[in-house]
Design an enzyme around this catalytic site. Structure first.
Site, PDB file in Angstrom:
ATOM      1  N   PHE A 112       0.802  -1.224   0.000  1.00 13.18           N
ATOM      2  CA  PHE A 112       0.000   0.000   0.000  1.00 13.18           C
ATOM      3  C   PHE A 112       0.832   1.269   0.000  1.00 13.18           C
ATOM      4  O   PHE A 112       0.354   2.341  -0.395  1.00 13.18           O
ATOM      5  CB  PHE A 112      -0.972  -0.003   1.192  1.00 13.18           C
ATOM      6  CG  PHE A 112      -0.404   0.430   2.509  1.00 13.18           C
ATOM      7  CD1 PHE A 112      -0.582   1.726   2.970  1.00 13.18           C
ATOM      8  CD2 PHE A 112       0.286  -0.467   3.319  1.00 13.18           C
ATOM      9  CE1 PHE A 112      -0.083   2.119   4.204  1.00 13.18           C
ATOM     10  CE2 PHE A 112       0.783  -0.081   4.550  1.00 13.18           C
ATOM     11  CZ  PHE A 112       0.603   1.227   4.991  1.00 13.18           C
ATOM     12  N   LYS A 113       2.101   1.175   0.379  1.00 14.82           N
ATOM     13  CA  LYS A 113       2.944   2.364   0.416  1.00 14.82           C
ATOM     14  C   LYS A 113       3.138   2.969  -0.983  1.00 14.82           C
ATOM     15  O   LYS A 113       3.446   4.154  -1.116  1.00 14.82           O
ATOM     16  CB  LYS A 113       4.305   2.032   1.028  1.00 14.82           C
ATOM     17  CG  LYS A 113       4.239   1.364   2.410  1.00 14.82           C
ATOM     18  CD  LYS A 113       3.598   2.238   3.455  1.00 14.82           C
ATOM     19  CE  LYS A 113       3.436   1.538   4.790  1.00 14.82           C
ATOM     20  NZ  LYS A 113       4.648   1.295   5.519  1.00 14.82           N
ATOM     21  N   ASP A 114       2.944   2.149  -2.033  1.00 14.75           N
ATOM     22  CA  ASP A 114       3.049   2.677  -3.397  1.00 14.75           C
ATOM     23  C   ASP A 114       2.037   3.783  -3.662  1.00 14.75           C
ATOM     24  O   ASP A 114       2.280   4.675  -4.475  1.00 14.75           O
ATOM     25  CB  ASP A 114       2.813   1.560  -4.427  1.00 14.75           C
ATOM     26  CG  ASP A 114       3.961   0.571  -4.500  1.00 14.75           C
ATOM     27  OD1 ASP A 114       5.116   0.979  -4.308  1.00 14.75           O
ATOM     28  OD2 ASP A 114       3.690  -0.618  -4.749  1.00 14.75           O
TER      29      ASP A 114
END
Length: 504
Positions: A112-114
């Site tokens: 999810f950090k993308d």
């Protein structure tokens, strides 16, 4: 829109300064003076938009010194042209049991950090131009696994930047470690530390505020910035996907009308991901309950339930390592908001945490916490049980962090008897980033001694779920980074990355 520090409200900066600087000089975090509000009519309009259109509209209220054209450029560069699978950054998958899975792992690093770290480099480079800085930004990152790779990939070969990532030597999954240590790019550096994530995070914060290091950087035309969610430019894009999920549910008929409330369930350790959901609620997103899911490192669960934050506790290395955290940085922003922007109270609590390892909030804040949040936690055995049950009942394969969220959501339903409110569970990573733990949960022929890539292939053969190409290709990539340092030597590693000779 100006930004204040959580520890000193007399500090007031532009959004470009906040993003470029990352953290306030005295250690506080930047927060916007005000939040925009979205009506039910606004939500219906957003439901007819694409993800990028939703992002542009929401970001524009906060990026007040960016032009509409600049925001469009940043968003388009981050979320289109094949960066995300099928050019759909944040799809919602409906399960037969009625749960909605917000899948945030279809980007370049399968986590999810993308969603934020594909955008942040564009925001940062434009911010540096706006504050007329000709300095190179030295980006320091402490990671419990996913942020490191996503930041490295986002800032790879970005002009005017250097990036140094620190990760706990024994505190990330084998796949997370391989992703970081094979990272390409001429401006990237990776180092393991002897310690846990909290040690890495504390070390980075100390370096940020070290006057001697800042003086050396100034002499060499460098400045610090951050890609952790302490940077407002990292946190802001995360607000978007909560609005987008709600709008998708409206568009596909899963919600009856704009204004119908949902629950949001977030597996979190550093509190940034669920803080973004809180801000979305504050901005008018119809949210009934924010459900905070922790693993055995249950410091957040205890805090939300009792008002006592105590990091002096046993630290567990779990199969959901991105949540193996005992100092949740973004909680500071929530406390600032819940106290009515009382920077003195917040600074006092943060000083207590630094000196005594604990603090306790008052009844006013505790009441607000109970109104807003439900908190629970589960151990590794329960996590694996959820992975197996979800696969067998739904043929849905989830990772170890998403499984924690599912377990805690079940705890919430049991405690509250709330079976009617539509619920969105945030799925934070591809199961293939944690193939060992996922395979052992679903396979009766699991072999612990098999290689990581053999386990990945076995998991795919067993479930029929395709291996993401960005995971498969790591098998043939050369390892570039093998450095390990002590917590005390992080400063020397940073100076080496900056190509600055330490002074005697």
């Amino acid at each position: 829109m100006h930004y204040k520090s959580t520890r000193n409200s007399s500090i007031c900066v532009s959004v470009s300064q906040a993003i470029a600087q990352g953290i306030s000089t005295e250690g506080g975090l930047f927060v916007p003076e005000d939040f925009p509000h979205y009506s039910h009519t606004d939500l219906l309009e957003l439901a007819r938009c694409s993800y990028t259109e939703r992002a542009e509209r929401i970001l524009s209220a906060f990026l007040s010194d960016f032009t509409a054209e600049e925001i469009h450029e940043c968003v388009t560069a981050a979320y289109t042209n094949g960066k995300f699978e099928k050019d759909i950054p944040a799809p919602v998958t409906s399960l037969k049991n009625g749960i909605q899975m917000l899948e945030l792992w279809h980007g370049p690093t399968c986590a999810f950090k993308d969603m934020a770290l594909q955008l942040l480099p564009h925001l940062l480079t434009k911010s540096l131009q706006k504050i007329h800085s000709s300095k190179t930004a030295l980006i320091l990152v402490a990671t419990s696994g996913d942020t490191g790779k996503a930041a490295l990939e986002g800032f790879k070969d970005v002009d005017g930047t250097l990036i140094q990532v620190f990760y706990p030597q024994n505190g990330v999954s084998p796949m997370q470690k391989r992703q970081m240590c094979t990272q390409e790019g001429n401006n990237v550096a990776v180092c393991a530390i002897e310690g846990n994530f909290d040690d890495a995070q504390t070390g980075v914060k100390k370096i940020f505020t070290d006057p001697e290091i800042k003086r050396l950087l100034e002499q060499n035309k460098l400045m610090f910035s951050s890609a952790n969610s302490i940077n407002w430019g990292r946190l802001l894009p995360q607000i978007v996907y909560y609005f987008s999920a709600y709008c998708d549910l409206l568009a596909n008929g899963k919600l009856q009308c704009a204004g119908e409330k949902i629950n949001i369930v977030v597996p979190t350790g550093n509190f940034g991901n669920i803080l973004a959901a809180y801000y979305a609620k504050k901005m008018g997103l119809p949210v009934h309950k924010l459900i905070c899911a922790s693993n055995s490192n249950n410091v957040l669960t205890e805090f939300i339930n009792t008002g006592v934050y105590n990091r002096k506790r046993e630290f567990y290395t779990t199969i959901s390592p991105s949540m193996d955290i005992l100092v949740s940085s973004n909680l500071e922003r929530l406390l600032y908001d819940l106290t009515g922007k009382d920077c003195d109270r917040v600074a006092g609590w943060m000083n207590e945490l630094a000196s005594n390892g604990r603090y306790q909030v008052g009844e006013d804040v505790l009441h607000s916490l109970h109104e807003l949040f439900f908190a629970g936690y589960c151990n590794d055995e329960e996590t694996q049980k959820v992975i197996k049950q979800l696969y067998e009942s739904e043929h849905y394969l989830c990772d170890t962090h998403t499984a924690v969220a599912v377990n805690v959501y079940e705890q919430y339903v049991k405690a509250s008897k709330d079976t009617e409110t539509p619920s969105v569970i945030v799925s934070t990573a591809s199961p293939y980033k944690f193939a060992d733990s996922v395979l052992s949960a679903v396979s009766e022929q699991y072999r612990e001694d098999a290689s990581e890539f053999d386990k990945i292939q076995e998991l795919s053969n067993l479930t029929g779920v395709a291996v993401p190409p960005q995971i498969a290709e790591l098998q043939t990539k050369a390892v570039r980074f093998r450095t390990i340092c002590s917590r005390e030597n992080m400063k020397e590693i940073v100076l080496k990355t900056a190509k600055i000779e330490p002074q005697a």
